[in-house]
Structure formats: C-alpha cells, structure tokens
Design a protein around this motif. Structure first.
Motif, PDB file in Angstrom:
ATOM      1  N   PRO A 363       0.809  -1.229   0.000  1.00 35.40           N
ATOM      2  CA  PRO A 363       0.000   0.000   0.000  1.00 35.40           C
ATOM      3  C   PRO A 363       0.835   1.268   0.000  1.00 35.40           C
ATOM      4  O   PRO A 363       0.362   2.322  -0.427  1.00 35.40           O
ATOM      5  CB  PRO A 363      -0.828  -0.129   1.290  1.00 35.40           C
ATOM      6  N   GLY A 364       2.086   1.165   0.458  1.00 34.21           N
ATOM      7  CA  GLY A 364       2.947   2.343   0.458  1.00 34.21           C
ATOM      8  C   GLY A 364       3.418   2.753  -0.914  1.00 34.21           C
ATOM      9  O   GLY A 364       3.892   3.883  -1.095  1.00 34.21           O
ATOM     10  N   SER A 365       3.306   1.853  -1.904  1.00 36.30           N
ATOM     11  CA  SER A 365       3.728   2.200  -3.263  1.00 36.30           C
ATOM     12  C   SER A 365       2.557   2.256  -4.228  1.00 36.30           C
ATOM     13  O   SER A 365       2.725   2.668  -5.382  1.00 36.30           O
ATOM     14  CB  SER A 365       4.750   1.178  -3.772  1.00 36.30           C
ATOM     15  N   GLY A 366       1.355   1.815  -3.807  1.00 35.91           N
ATOM     16  CA  GLY A 366       0.199   1.875  -4.687  1.00 35.91           C
ATOM     17  C   GLY A 366      -0.204   3.315  -4.953  1.00 35.91           C
ATOM     18  O   GLY A 366      -0.426   4.106  -4.030  1.00 35.91           O
ATOM     19  N   ALA A 367      -0.325   3.665  -6.238  1.00 36.05           N
ATOM     20  CA  ALA A 367      -0.608   5.044  -6.643  1.00 36.05           C
ATOM     21  C   ALA A 367      -2.111   5.273  -6.735  1.00 36.05           C
ATOM     22  O   ALA A 367      -2.869   4.410  -7.190  1.00 36.05           O
ATOM     23  CB  ALA A 367       0.049   5.360  -7.989  1.00 36.05           C
TER      24      ALA A 367
END
Length: 866
Positions: A363-367
C-alpha cells in the motif's frame, strides 16, 4: 475368569509379641516367589494389610488370645487368570533375657536406621564399586540382622546399579550415573532376623545424583525470524531468543548469558541484545528499508553465567525491516499532451506513470491519481491500473469542439497508505503533472437544448392543444435552420411534433388510467435531422397532471329498513385522485323527501340516511346527489324498502312469496285448491279412524281470546298432588309421573278455536269444556282452564288403552320393543325419550323456527328482547 480353586503356595510363620499395636510391621513375605506379577493383593483378615513389597502391617491393635493366629494372603493375576494363597501364622515369641522391655522391639525408627539421603557425583570416575552410604539397625545389638534392598537401580531398571552388603548394610554403586537420565533413586532397605522377623520398618532411602556441567546450552529454534517497521525509535523491542540447558536448574550450570557475535551486513550495529533475557531491541536511530531490507545476527549463549570456562552454543536471528510509506510517488514527466475527437465517450486517451521507492506491491507504493483542476464538468476520469501502477485517463462525456478546442488538466498522485515520516525528516510534497487535451473537430448532427424536456399537461386536455415546443440547433452554425423534426417510431401516439417548427400538440385525450399513461407520464424520443442527414435525438417527458374527470357514485343503492329504523350507511367512490375526490358532500335533491329523510355525516366518504320521524311502510326512491372536492356532482337514486319486519330476511321472504303469487297461473291455483281438498280429506279420514267418539264443544269468544297466551312470569304455579299422569301396564306402582317444573307439578290446557275434547267424569261420556257440573246439575260457566283432576280423568283410561294396543304386534302378541320399563333417573336428567315411541328427530325438528309464517309475527315480537 479366575479359577475357582486357589492353590496354596507356601506357609510363613512370624514370631511376634502377644500384643501388637496398629500400623505395626509384622514381617515381610516374598510375594514374587509365589506369583511373579500380582494384580490384586488382599488379606483374609481385616486386621492386617499387605503392601506390594510383601510387608505385613496391622491395621488395628491385635492381641493374640491363643498361642497361634493364622490368616491368608490372596494373590491374583487377572491377565493369566491365576490366583495363589499364602498361609501366614503368627506365633507368640518367647521372652528372652536380652530384651529388657517389649517396647524396645516395637519401636520402628532409630537414628542409625534413618540416615540422611546419599549423594553421588554425576559421571563419577570411580573406582567401582564405590561406597556411597551405610544403613544399620540398632537391633543388631540384640539380634543377628541381615540387610537387603529393592527398588530402582537394584532389582528395577536400571538393574544392578546399586547393591547392599547383607551383613554390614553398606550401599555400593557399580558404575557412573547420568543425572539428566536419573536425577535420583529411591530404594527400600529391609532389616530382618534369620527367622524372617523384621524388627525395623522398611526404610525408604534416597540417593541423589549431584549435577555435573556436562551439557552445553542450546537454542530452542534453529533460526529466529523477526520483523520491525522501518524508522522505528531506539528501544523498540524486536523479539526474544530463548535457549535451554539440560543441567540441574537454578544452578550455575544453567545460568545463561547472551551476546551478539556478529551482524550482517557489517554496518553500524542496528540492534542490542539483553544478556540475561535474550530480548533484541532497536539500537540504530534510523532503520531505512530502502538501504538495508534485512539484518542477520549471530548470537552466542553460554552457561556458568557467561564465564569463559562455561559451555556455549551459537544461533542465528533474521530481522526483516518492514516497509512504511516514507517515500512519496513522483511523476516521470511533469507535462503530457494528447488528442481526442469531440463527442467521443468512454475512450482512453493517455497513460501516466510514477516512481515510488517504497516496496512494490505494498500500500505504500500503490498510486492513487486524481484530477485536481480543469475537470469541473466531470468530462474526464482517471483510474489506476493495478498491474502496472499507471494512471489511465479517459473521456466519460463527449467534448464539444465549438465550446472548447483545448482542455488543460492538472493531475496529482498519492499513495493508498498514509505517509509515515522518518524522525527529523521534512514534510513530503505532492507530485503533480499537467495534461493538455486537444479536441478535434468532427461534423456532428443537431443537438437538442435541453436534451431532456419535461412538459406538464392537464388530464383530458382537448385534442390539438399546443402543449410546448422542442427544437434543436446545429453545433456548427448555432441556429435551427434546415432542421426537421420527427417522433421516433414505436413511441406512444399521444402527441405530435411539427416537422418545421417543433411545436408539440396532443392528438388524443390524455388519460392517466389508460395504456402507457398508467404511471402518469410518457417518454417520447424526438429526432432532429439536418440538411446533411446528421441526426440528433432528444427526449420529451409528458407528465399528465391529475384532473377531475369522474363523477362520484354511491356503491350500493338498494336497502331494506325494518321497523327499528336503523340508519343506512351510504358510501361513495370517485376514480379521481386528490384533490378531486374526498371529502364528499351528500344532499337529498327532492324537497318532499328531504322533509321526511335526513343525512348525517359519518366520515369523508360515508353518511347515514334515516327517517326524521314516523313514516308509513313502503318503498321510497330517494334522489341523493354527491359532490366531490373538485365540484363534480353525481346523481344517485337510493331505493329504501321500509318494511314491517324484524329482520331484513323476513321482508325478503315476503317479497319472494309475493312475487311467486303474482306469477302463478290458473293451473297453479287449481292445483293448490285440489291439494288442499285432498289434504282435508286425509285429515277427516284419520280423525274418523283414530277417534272413539266425537265431542262437540262450542268455544265462546272469550275462550278464543286465549288462543295465544303471553306468559313471561316466573311465579310458582298451583300446588297439586304428585299423581301418575299415565299409568302403564306391566310397570311398577311408581313408574308414572307428571311433568315437573321445579318442585311442583302442573298441567295446563290451552284450547284453540273450534277444538273439542272428550272427558270422562263420573262414569259416563261427557263433553269436557268450560261447563262443569254444579250442585244442582246445572251447567256453570267456568274459565277455559281445566283442573288437574279433570285432565287426569280424561287422559288416564285412553292413553292406557292406546299404549296397550301399541305394544301388541299383528298377531296380538306383546312386543317388548314398544313399551319398556325404566327406572327413575333423577331430577334434571339429560337423557331423552327412548324406545320406538320416542321422536328420533326431536333435535332436528326445530328448523321450522327459521321459516315462520307471517301469522307468527306477533309471537316473534313478543319473544324478541326490546
């Protein structure tokens, strides 16, 4: 099943004092010599108990009254189905000079007989046999004592590890012992005389194995795995490593110390390890997953409190750094350009991509993309492709080249998870990018403005009424020249549109309750066609407003009103909706009838109709007008049959009968006359056959007035004697009785007009009427009620004769079925008449009450409770 016979194994004799206290050791019997494995051991004498090792104890004080006492020890092997028996004899011992007192022999515990537990060093080097303890009995001063022992390490596993010298009581070990396998031994020592007497209680002796540091500590897991979020603060606990030591607990041999031997990668130490507990904690202020994703620690554990001479072992701990959203995504390009034709919808026009240093797929890299400017009309939409993490820009509403040839959008990007900043770091900034969308011109058809037009029309509007105008424009020229209009085929044919001007008119009367207008509206698609054949569509929504088209009417108009003049409830209905329906206003339009009838309001749609005063019986046609809330008046005629009846069914029955009489023809009347004559002839014949004589009595007019007597009093009647009304033959003396009402017996005759009764009075035939013989033989006028004695004298001989004849069959033989004797069943018996003379359908013969003739109206009115 155990064998019934019990084999005597051996006999044992114990020499004991004449008095034995409770819980005194008598001696020891070798049970295994008789039966190797005994599942059940018992004594035939309840004063003695036998232990598993063969020791015999007293359960209570025993006194040897004779010189010898015997009992048996029963041994059973349930699996082998074998039982043995040992005979035990107790013989009073002779007193010896060496024994100063009896209690010296009976004393069970001595200081030398109970030494402290023995200690043997684990892994002792010898030499073997190695003496570890000596047990002695003080009774050895007076007796010859032999020592023996049993238990683990002697005659149980591990067998042969220890033995005891028979004469000295010295205990020896034959080999080294591992404490981790056998931490201690409990053996039972015995002291007996040559004749088998045991002056000492068996001694339970403990041999404790003293620990030697021969085991190195070991970790409970081959690999310890932990995880900790990046940017965690120093002191945050990561996990705990644990180790164990098989040596004796709570000694230096099991006091462990932990330390970190090495860290991979070999950078600044990132974790600390508590030496006593094995807890791993964060040491480095900044753990950055993007720099180092995991750490491997080599950990050592050593016993003897970490002393250099202690034993040690090493283990491995793997610590993974969990990703947090501490990096913001950024666009690869800050400007994009794309093109799209006007009026295109649901088409992809551009893909944008970003860079994020956080862990891919988390979730920290999902745009998450959004349009923050330039999309006020919601013509564009941007979504995320989960596979590539790209932003997909689409057109969801058609663009108009004539309105705007170019659209500029500003797109921003964020992550699915919230940001978690590292300590002492700056606030993250949001990345944005600009997208320029060029709209390409396309030749398009006319456009209705608005695309959806609502026209409200009143219900029942006249045909040809102009209800509105619907026109379209050419986007290229901005006017309506050269555009013609049509209604698409398959639409409802309620309206028409002018081909040139776009005027909308009705071609039928609009009705909300018919066809496709049942929902009160109809959607019609209109086509606009320009000179080039381009077509545009629009929708006209025709909404019909409710109107006042229906007249209110009364649902029921035919009523019957009896003499009680109960009000009639009139209810009207109107097919229109509010506000053109209720409340209704009722009015009697005929003035003459309005003076004798009145209307009383009940609710919004109902009223009560009733006469104002006394009116004659008959049929009334009352005109009643009903006005709805919209002012429409409905005329109704209410037919009221004011009938001289108690219930409306009586009036209906008379009407039916009356109607039948009117329709009867000449032949029907002739048939009725002939039937009446035939019935009269039959009645005359029956009366002539059954009667033994004819009595004529002229009934006066006074008596005729008593044909119907209304009696509703409950006063007691005349006191009469309890005589038998109908004495029967072949019955007991008290078989007959009168009709009883309460405690009195009465019988009253009510005479009808034209009837005669025959009475026997005195001895001859006389006429029974209102004439009674007086003292001078002159007839005296009396009331129409006869006394009990006169009625009794009249009915006694004739009913007796009739019953006597009935109980004989055709051959003059008595028939037992006609007359039966019954005992008195008591007052108020629920049993009815029995025998063939009784009416079998007396309960079913009451149906005539539901169909009384008009002559009985007076009787019905008398019985009806007012």
């Amino acid at each position: 099943v155990l064998s019934l016979c019990c084999e005597a194994c051996k006999k044992v004799i114990f020499h004991v004092p004449s008095e034995l206290e409770a819980d005194t050791l008598v001696g020891r019997v070798d049970l295994k010599e008789c039966l190797q494995s005994a599942d059940f051991i018992s004594s035939s004498d309840g004063n003695f108990k036998i232990l598993e090792d063969g020791s015999v104890y007293t359960t209570s004080a025993v006194s040897l009254s004779a010189e010898k006492k015997t009992f048996s020890i029963l041994l059973k092997d349930i699996q082998e189905h074998v039982q043995k028996k040992i005979h035990v004899s107790l013989v009073e011992e002779e007193k010896k000079k060496t024994r100063h007192a009896r209690d010296t022999v009976l004393k069970r515990t001595k200081r030398r007989w109970g030494p402290i537990p023995s200690v043997m060093i684990e892994n002792a080097l010898g030499p073997f046999p190695l003496q570890i303890q000596q047990v002695q009995s003080d009774t050895a001063q007076n007796y010859t004592i032999y020592y023996s022992a049993s238990g683990p390490g002697i005659d149980q596993d591990p067998k042969g590890l220890f033995y005891i010298e028979r004469e000295t009581g010295n205990i020896f070990a034959t080999r080294a012992v591992d404490r981790e396998q056998y931490p201690s031994f409990q053996i039972i020592c015995f002291a007996t005389t040559p004749d088998g007497y045991s002056p000492e209680v068996p001694l339970v002796h403990t041999i404790r194995i003293e620990d030697d540091n021969d085991n190195a500590p070991y970790f409970t897991q081959d690999l310890f795995e932990f995880s900790v979020p990046e940017n965690s603060k120093p002191g945050v606990i990561v996990g705990r490593v644990t180790a164990e030591d098989r040596d004796e607990p709570y000694t230096l041999h099991t006091t462990l110390k932990y330390r970190i031997v090495s860290q991979t990668p070999p950078v600044t130490p990132a974790f600390s390890l508590h030496g006593d507990t094995g807890v791993i904690a964060v040491l480095l202020p900044q753990l950055d997953r993007e720099l180092v994703s995991s750490y491997t620690l080599l950990i050592e554990v050593r016993d003897m409190a970490g002393q250099p001479f202690g034993l040690c072992t090493t283990g491995t701990a793997l610590i993974r750094i969990e990703d947090t959203n501490d990096n913001a995504p950024s666009f690869k390009q800050i400007q994009y350009e794309t093109r799209v034709e006007e009026n295109r919808v649901n088409v992809e026009i551009l893909r944008v991509s970003v860079v994020d240093l956080d862990e891919p797929g988390s979730p920290g890299s999902g745009a998450v993309y959004e349009i923050i400017r330039g999309n006020d009309d919601q013509s564009f939409e941007i979504t995320t492709d989960k596979n590539t993490n790209e932003g997909v820009l689409c057109v969801v509403k058609g663009l108009d080249y004539e309105s705007a040839k170019q659209r500029i959008l500003v797109i921003a990007v964020n992550n699915e998870a919230p940001y978690m900043l590292a300590p002492h770091s700056q606030q993250l900034s949001q990345s944005t990018s600009t997208v320029t969308v060029h709209v390409l011109d396309v030749d398009e058809g006319p456009v209705f403005k608005p695309c959806h037009l609502r026209i409200d029309v009143k219900e029942c509007e006249e045909i040809g009424t102009n209800i509105g105008r619907y026109i379209a424009e050419d986007p290229e020229t901005g006017n309506s020249e050269g555009i013609c209009y049509r209604i698409a085929p398959g639409q409802c044919n309620w309206i028409s549109i002018d081909e040139k001007s776009g005027a909308v008119r009705t071609i039928k009367v609009l009705d909300r309750d018919v066809g496709e207008m049942r929902q009160g509206q109809c959607n019609i698609t209109v086509l606009a066609i320009d000179r080039n054949g381009k077509t545009g569509t629009g929708t006209i929504q025709v909404v019909i407003q409710p109107g006042n088209k229906n007249y209110p009417r009364i649902t029921k108009t035919d009523y019957i009103m009896c003499r009680d003049r109960k009000p009639i409830c009139l209810t009207a209905q109107d097919g229109d909706q509010s506000p053109y329906s209720t409340p209704f206003v009722y009015r009697i339009t005929d003035r003459s009838l309005a003076s004798s009838w009145k209307i009383t309001r009940h609710n919004d749609n109902s009223v009560y109709l009733s006469p104002k005063g006394d009116i004659p019986f008959g049929i009334y046609d009352i005109p009643v007008s009903v006005t709805d809330n919209g002012g429409k008046v409905g005329e109704n005629y209410i037919k009221v049959n004011y009938c001289d009846c108690v219930t409306p069914t009586d009036c209906l029955r008379e009407r039916v009968l009356g109607g039948q009489n009117v329709t009867l023809g000449i032949w029907a009347i002739l048939a009725m006359i002939l039937g009446s004559l035939l019935l009269l002839l039959i009645l005359i014949t029956i009366c002539g056959c059954c009667g033994s004589g004819v009595m004529h009595r002229h009934v006066t007019d006074d008596c005729a007035n008593h044909n119907l007597i209304i009696s509703n009093t409950e006063a007691p009647g005349e006191e009469v004697m309890d005589h038998n009304i109908i004495p029967l033959q072949n019955t007991c003396d008290q078989g007959g009785y009168g009709i009883k009402t309460g405690d009195q017996q009465t019988f009253e005759m009510v005479k009808g007009r034209g009837h005669t009764l025959e009475s026997v009075k005195g001895g001859g035939h006389q006429t029974l009427g209102s004439v009674k013989e007086g003292g001078g033989g002159q007839p005296v006028m009396d009331t129409c009620r006869y006394s009990y004695s006169e009625w009794h004298n009249f009915t006694h001989p004739r009913l007796g004769e009739k019953v006597h004849l009935c109980r004989q069959d055709e051959e003059q033989k008595h028939s037992e079925d006609y007359l039966l004797s019954y005992n008195y069943e008591g007052k108020g018996s629920l049993a009815g008449s029995v025998g063939c003379c009784s009416d079998q359908h007396e309960e079913e013969a009451l149906d005539f009450l539901d169909q009384l003739e008009p002559k009985f109206r007076t009787l019905a009115e008398t019985c009806v409770k007012r």
